[in-house]
Design a protein around this motif. Sequence first.
Motif, mmCIF file in Angstrom:
data_model
loop_
_atom_site.group_PDB
_atom_site.id
_atom_site.type_symbol
_atom_site.label_atom_id
_atom_site.label_comp_id
_atom_site.label_asym_id
_atom_site.label_seq_id
_atom_site.Cartn_x
_atom_site.Cartn_y
_atom_site.Cartn_z
ATOM 1 N N THR A 324 0.802 -1.209 0.000
ATOM 2 C CA THR A 324 0.000 0.000 0.000
ATOM 3 C C THR A 324 0.836 1.260 0.000
ATOM 4 O O THR A 324 0.540 2.208 -0.706
ATOM 5 C CB THR A 324 -0.922 0.037 1.232
ATOM 6 O OG1 THR A 324 -1.624 -1.191 1.310
ATOM 7 C CG2 THR A 324 -1.911 1.163 1.131
ATOM 8 N N PHE A 325 1.899 1.270 0.787
ATOM 9 C CA PHE A 325 2.564 2.542 1.050
ATOM 10 C C PHE A 325 3.760 2.771 0.146
ATOM 11 O O PHE A 325 4.447 1.833 -0.222
ATOM 12 C CB PHE A 325 3.038 2.591 2.502
ATOM 13 C CG PHE A 325 1.923 2.447 3.479
ATOM 14 C CD1 PHE A 325 0.748 3.135 3.295
ATOM 15 C CD2 PHE A 325 2.041 1.620 4.565
ATOM 16 C CE1 PHE A 325 -0.295 3.004 4.171
ATOM 17 C CE2 PHE A 325 1.007 1.484 5.455
ATOM 18 C CZ PHE A 325 -0.163 2.174 5.264
ATOM 19 N N GLU B 198 -7.233 8.668 -2.265
ATOM 20 C CA GLU B 198 -7.149 8.009 -0.956
ATOM 21 C C GLU B 198 -5.853 7.243 -0.825
ATOM 22 O O GLU B 198 -5.208 7.243 0.221
ATOM 23 C CB GLU B 198 -8.316 7.034 -0.789
ATOM 24 C CG GLU B 198 -9.617 7.716 -0.444
ATOM 25 C CD GLU B 198 -10.767 6.735 -0.386
ATOM 26 O OE1 GLU B 198 -10.545 5.540 -0.654
ATOM 27 O OE2 GLU B 198 -11.872 7.169 -0.078
ATOM 28 N N LEU B 199 -5.481 6.598 -1.911
ATOM 29 C CA LEU B 199 -4.325 5.699 -1.839
ATOM 30 C C LEU B 199 -3.015 6.470 -1.791
ATOM 31 O O LEU B 199 -2.112 6.110 -1.044
ATOM 32 C CB LEU B 199 -4.361 4.775 -3.055
ATOM 33 C CG LEU B 199 -3.512 3.525 -3.009
ATOM 34 C CD1 LEU B 199 -3.917 2.681 -1.835
ATOM 35 C CD2 LEU B 199 -3.684 2.748 -4.279
ATOM 36 N N VAL B 200 -2.901 7.506 -2.577
ATOM 37 C CA VAL B 200 -1.590 8.145 -2.723
ATOM 38 C C VAL B 200 -1.587 9.612 -2.294
ATOM 39 O O VAL B 200 -0.784 10.008 -1.452
ATOM 40 C CB VAL B 200 -1.086 8.015 -4.173
ATOM 41 C CG1 VAL B 200 0.216 8.753 -4.334
ATOM 42 C CG2 VAL B 200 -0.914 6.578 -4.537
ATOM 43 N N GLY B 202 -3.378 11.581 -0.446
ATOM 44 C CA GLY B 202 -3.514 11.935 0.956
ATOM 45 C C GLY B 202 -2.492 11.274 1.854
ATOM 46 O O GLY B 202 -2.349 11.638 3.017
ATOM 47 N N ASN B 203 -1.785 10.307 1.312
ATOM 48 C CA ASN B 203 -0.890 9.508 2.140
ATOM 49 C C ASN B 203 0.221 10.363 2.742
ATOM 50 O O ASN B 203 0.894 11.122 2.051
ATOM 51 C CB ASN B 203 -0.278 8.416 1.274
ATOM 52 C CG ASN B 203 0.456 7.409 2.081
ATOM 53 O OD1 ASN B 203 1.360 7.743 2.827
ATOM 54 N ND2 ASN B 203 0.073 6.163 1.961
ATOM 55 N N VAL B 204 0.400 10.236 4.042
ATOM 56 C CA VAL B 204 1.358 11.099 4.732
ATOM 57 C C VAL B 204 2.785 10.828 4.266
ATOM 58 O O VAL B 204 3.595 11.749 4.138
ATOM 59 C CB VAL B 204 1.196 10.955 6.268
ATOM 60 C CG1 VAL B 204 1.571 9.569 6.726
ATOM 61 C CG2 VAL B 204 2.022 11.982 6.978
ATOM 62 N N GLY D 13 -1.539 11.742 10.127
ATOM 63 C CA GLY D 13 -0.721 10.846 9.328
ATOM 64 C C GLY D 13 -1.198 9.414 9.456
ATOM 65 O O GLY D 13 -1.359 8.705 8.466
ATOM 66 N N PHE D 14 -1.463 9.027 10.676
ATOM 67 C CA PHE D 14 -1.897 7.658 10.928
ATOM 68 C C PHE D 14 -3.224 7.384 10.237
ATOM 69 O O PHE D 14 -3.423 6.329 9.642
ATOM 70 C CB PHE D 14 -2.024 7.455 12.443
ATOM 71 C CG PHE D 14 -2.092 6.021 12.839
ATOM 72 C CD1 PHE D 14 -0.991 5.202 12.667
ATOM 73 C CD2 PHE D 14 -3.240 5.488 13.376
ATOM 74 C CE1 PHE D 14 -1.044 3.873 13.019
ATOM 75 C CE2 PHE D 14 -3.306 4.165 13.726
ATOM 76 C CZ PHE D 14 -2.210 3.343 13.546
ATOM 77 N N SER D 16 -4.387 8.883 7.549
ATOM 78 C CA SER D 16 -4.219 8.799 6.096
ATOM 79 C C SER D 16 -3.691 7.428 5.701
ATOM 80 O O SER D 16 -4.045 6.894 4.650
ATOM 81 C CB SER D 16 -3.282 9.900 5.608
ATOM 82 O OG SER D 16 -1.954 9.573 5.885
ATOM 83 N N LEU D 17 -2.857 6.847 6.571
ATOM 84 C CA LEU D 17 -2.349 5.509 6.265
ATOM 85 C C LEU D 17 -3.486 4.497 6.317
ATOM 86 O O LEU D 17 -3.588 3.600 5.478
ATOM 87 C CB LEU D 17 -1.259 5.129 7.259
ATOM 88 C CG LEU D 17 -0.001 5.980 7.258
ATOM 89 C CD1 LEU D 17 1.004 5.416 8.224
ATOM 90 C CD2 LEU D 17 0.599 6.049 5.875
ATOM 91 N N VAL D 19 -6.614 5.028 5.708
ATOM 92 C CA VAL D 19 -7.466 5.201 4.518
ATOM 93 C C VAL D 19 -6.875 4.426 3.345
ATOM 94 O O VAL D 19 -7.576 3.718 2.624
ATOM 95 C CB VAL D 19 -7.589 6.699 4.178
ATOM 96 C CG1 VAL D 19 -8.195 6.878 2.805
ATOM 97 C CG2 VAL D 19 -8.456 7.397 5.202
ATOM 98 N N GLY D 20 -5.558 4.547 3.201
ATOM 99 C CA GLY D 20 -4.902 3.812 2.120
ATOM 100 C C GLY D 20 -5.039 2.314 2.305
ATOM 101 O O GLY D 20 -5.316 1.580 1.357
#
Lengths: 362, 376, 116, 158, 153
Positions: A324-325, B198-200, B202-204, D13-14, D16-17, D19-20
């Motif tokens: 995912t990340f 959502e996936l990318v 917004g990702n912190v 941050g947490f 947003s993770l 959500v992903g």
Amino acid sequence: MQGVLYDFTGLIQSIDAVFRASMSDLWATVLEYAIIGIIYLVIYALIGLFLVYAERKVCAFIQVRLGPNRVGPKGFFQTIADFIKLLLKENIKIKNADGVLFNLAPFIVIVASFLTFGTVPFAKGLQGIDLNIGVFFIMAVSSMGVVGILLGGWSSNSKYSLIGAMRSGAQIVSYELSVGLSLVTMVILTGTMQLSQIIELQSDGWFIFKGHIPALISLIIMMIASTAEINRGPFDLAEAESELTAGYHTEYSGIKFAFFYLSEYMNMFVVSALVATVFFGGWMPLHIGSWQAFNHIMDFIPPIIWFILKSFALMYVIMLFKWTFPRLRIDQLLKLEWQYLLPISLFNVLLMAFVVYMKWYF
Amino acid sequence: MAEEFVHLAVAGTEGQDLEINMGPQHPSTHGVMRFVVKLKGEVVESVQPHCGYIHRGIEKMCESLSYPQIIHLTDRMDYLSAHINNEAVCLAVEKALNIEVSDRIKYIRTIIAELNRIASHLLWWSSMCMDMGAVTPYFYAFRDREKILDIFEETTGGRLLYSYNCPGGLMNDIHPNFQKRVKEFIPYFRKSFKEYDELVTGNVIFQNRTMGIGLLTREQAIAYGVTGPAGRGSGFACDVRKRAPYSAYDKVQFNEILYNEGDSFARYKVRMDEMLESLKIIEQLIDNIPEGSYVEKMKAVIKLPEGEYFQQVETARGELVVHIISDGNKTPYRVKFRSPCLSTLSVMDLISRNQKIADLIAIGGSLDLVIPDIDR
Amino acid sequence: MSTQILIPFFITAVFLVAAGITLAYMLSPKSFNLQKQEPYECGIPTVGVTWLQFNVGYYTFALLFLIFDVETVFLFPWAVVMKQIGLVGLVEILIFFFILVLGLAYAWKKHALVWQ
Amino acid sequence: MGLKSYLSGLFKGFYSLLVGLRVTNSYFFHPSRIVTQQYPENRKTLKMFERFKGEVILVHNENNEHRCTGCGICEMNCPNGSIEIISKMETGEDGKKRKAIDKHIYHLSMCTFCGLCVKSCPSKALAFGNEFEHAVFDRAKLDKVLNKEGSVLMKGVE
Amino acid sequence: MTNQQLEEVVKRLGVEAVISEAQFLTVEVPFDKLFDLARNLKENEQTQMDYLILITGVDYVSSFGCTYLLTSTTHNHYMVLKTRNIDKANPRVDSVTSLWQTAEYHEREIYDLMGITFNNHPDMRRMFLDESWVGHPLRKDYVDESNIIERKY
């Protein structure tokens, strides 16, 4: 306390007794060790092969594709085919590489992961290494793996490998702390470091429920930090496929590469087994306080199944992280550890100590 | 043996830079491009691009081909916005011959160009995420890009290289299903676009990796000729569709996306917003395609009058200018393609200095270089 | 259980790698090619020394780690007996933590926690 | 850095993770959304779009007749020289001698599928075929003769 | 600004130039006056040609030429700057890299493919071709028997 239906202690003791009765002590020990070695070797290899397959399938499903489906039913034998391929590949020796260290690195990596694998409690009595400092032992031995990675990366005499090795050194060394501290947090609650005892203590409820808030924080930190410690995405800076092509194992080919690969997956298994043991009661079935009937039904499910389910669920989470990340950058990685995880876990240790002192746990 | 290593590792290497080749065979160069990167630890000291690994001499080839034949060569420059490249040559030829094509041709060209832009941006999005270590977005974007490619395949017969334009119009009429399929695609894409955010977006981790990285000011962008989304991320209003409208762009309402931050995240946002903006353009045109012929009557052998002709178009990567010098023959005397990526490449060194090596990859991703466009 | 049990595990692990490498050595093809021996650098011969003095950024974290890891080691014995010693243990560890956090705060303040 | 911004940054941050993770997780549990095509297995059902440019073909009807007069316009229009026409002189039924194709050679390996030959053919003899499985072990197999054995010019095509 | 006004500005700059109107206003100057005119065009308040779109090197058989397409981001007007009669034997033009950095790569490309050397260029190397390559392929008289196949038609 409910009786444990499946107890392997007696079985193993009786085997031991048979051996010791039929031959001298020394030979019995040697034979037992040999049997342990072979059994663990087989399980190690099988789990490793299965995990590679599982990861491929998981990532394929996440990525709206089918994944391996050619070799065997649903591609089940794909990793075996891969293994055979890697075995038949030529081992390329790199010019100017430090031959001794280059070949030593896979040994260190595998030894580290195999020793930690030995401590995994599959069921009551089915545990190879059950030291009274079990948690501590796992931490100590698993950090040995970084030596292998560092050596492998440095001795290759390749620039990508060198950067990868350096990164992984700084990374694993840092995240070691958070893993340690979150384990300390749980040890305060358990009062023991022996894995088998930790599980026994959870027969009336898992520690994640017993320890509520501090245990939850500790679990989250443990999951993040251990993902980083086993060099998996989003913390796979040591490999960083898009930057360093393959990082520390760029120059490894054939079977030597396979060992690095295998150890990575086995470390993932060990980590999730450890988390399952400490937080989710290992092979202990789900027991809820005084619901006798419910607890009895749960007891019928064999402990190995419980254990496998828990650790695979955790592994799925770790895989989900990876797929995912985006990858972190080295300075962010260290910032995350030193400015977020470490202070929080220090705070969490105190919180847990306070909770334990006030007897707020269940 | 041990002493030997100590000797190798330390003596005389104090303060030396580590010189690394990124490419030509590297996972993140998106083609055959070589960067010689000087590193101090992890920090980039300088980046030296070496191009030419896939130079095909398109400009030289053009000199011996007739105008309709040139078009399929332009497909191979920036192969991700092949249709827009085709359009550039056609517009130049039409301008030189003083031919005004019908509205139908203009509308179809514009719709396909915008679809092409979305497809190109989707590929960029997926590969940028892959550069940053997130592999999954790659597949989501390709799944959606596939829908666009299907639309293209049905109408033009090609999935990547369309050769759909010809001087004076189009090769074929649009397929009867074209409008229906495009209208199906728009809501579908809007839905999956939310998922991308959502996936990318917004990702912190992603935001921290891109914000404040690879800063390019507006002045630098202009001086270095950085156009397209990369330039607009620095606040340089360089959209040819607004500045010098061609085809049907003067008939539609759309915003030029501008961000003033000039970092990788701004460039990222420009492209993401542009995809939605392209959808708006398509929505305005798709129901109103006028009836008529899909190609204007042209002579069998096209000869441009003597002179020099320029045609700017906005490809997915920036401003493409076709400069044709004609001596009155059926082949051009000289053709020059001003490709957007060559200028974009020139800021690589400037904006990735003193960043980390991981940032270099992210910057490369955010600039969206297509190597065949540099090595024409 | 004694630590003897580590012996078979250690031997098996070494055996696994040794057997794998030996098997691969016997099965795999061997060919000699100078190009093949080059370290991978995207197909371009390496320029300059690979083993050179490296950035200090990585090493500061190793030093920091050393400090904190030793302290974590001290925490474990306390953690095991925390339940029994009660308030005394809590107060003592508070003092210990205070010093620990002071060190962390100092390092934070000095920007030692930021990668350079 | 204030404690408040520190904590809010942490939680945002947490979140947003998470959500992903929700997106990828939902995909894992909905295997019906998999889009992979099982290519060689679906050969029977696989249908390319009719305009798909697979290769250039010379259209033959059921009587083994084609429309190619051998004028050579396609050869002239091809930018890459992937078409070669070898013509011969042939006596027609009316006794007149006329040019006809002996071989219409198509070098698939050189073709860039620009479509100029199909577009420029005055007698609409050429078309694009949907065949896309072009992989061969020998490059010479990519040089194809488009007119079939014994085929003749369709009546009425000049 | 309209082409008319632009023309007046150029005339006022006092450069001997041939001005003609095609698609854009075309100003032809001798190659040794090019740099001065370019600098004036960039710095002049009324023109402010701050964005160089392209440079084309042209081989006019008897001589070389360079074409610059300029535009202004503030006024949004275009101008073509042309120079011809660059010596065939030793083609040298002043580089405009100090005015527009983007010219660095474009000039390197021209040097590589056309063989025009730019004075005061910071990094005059070949861009695409190998350093050991002989000749400049975009020249009309360039012959490469192995790579260039003459078309029959």
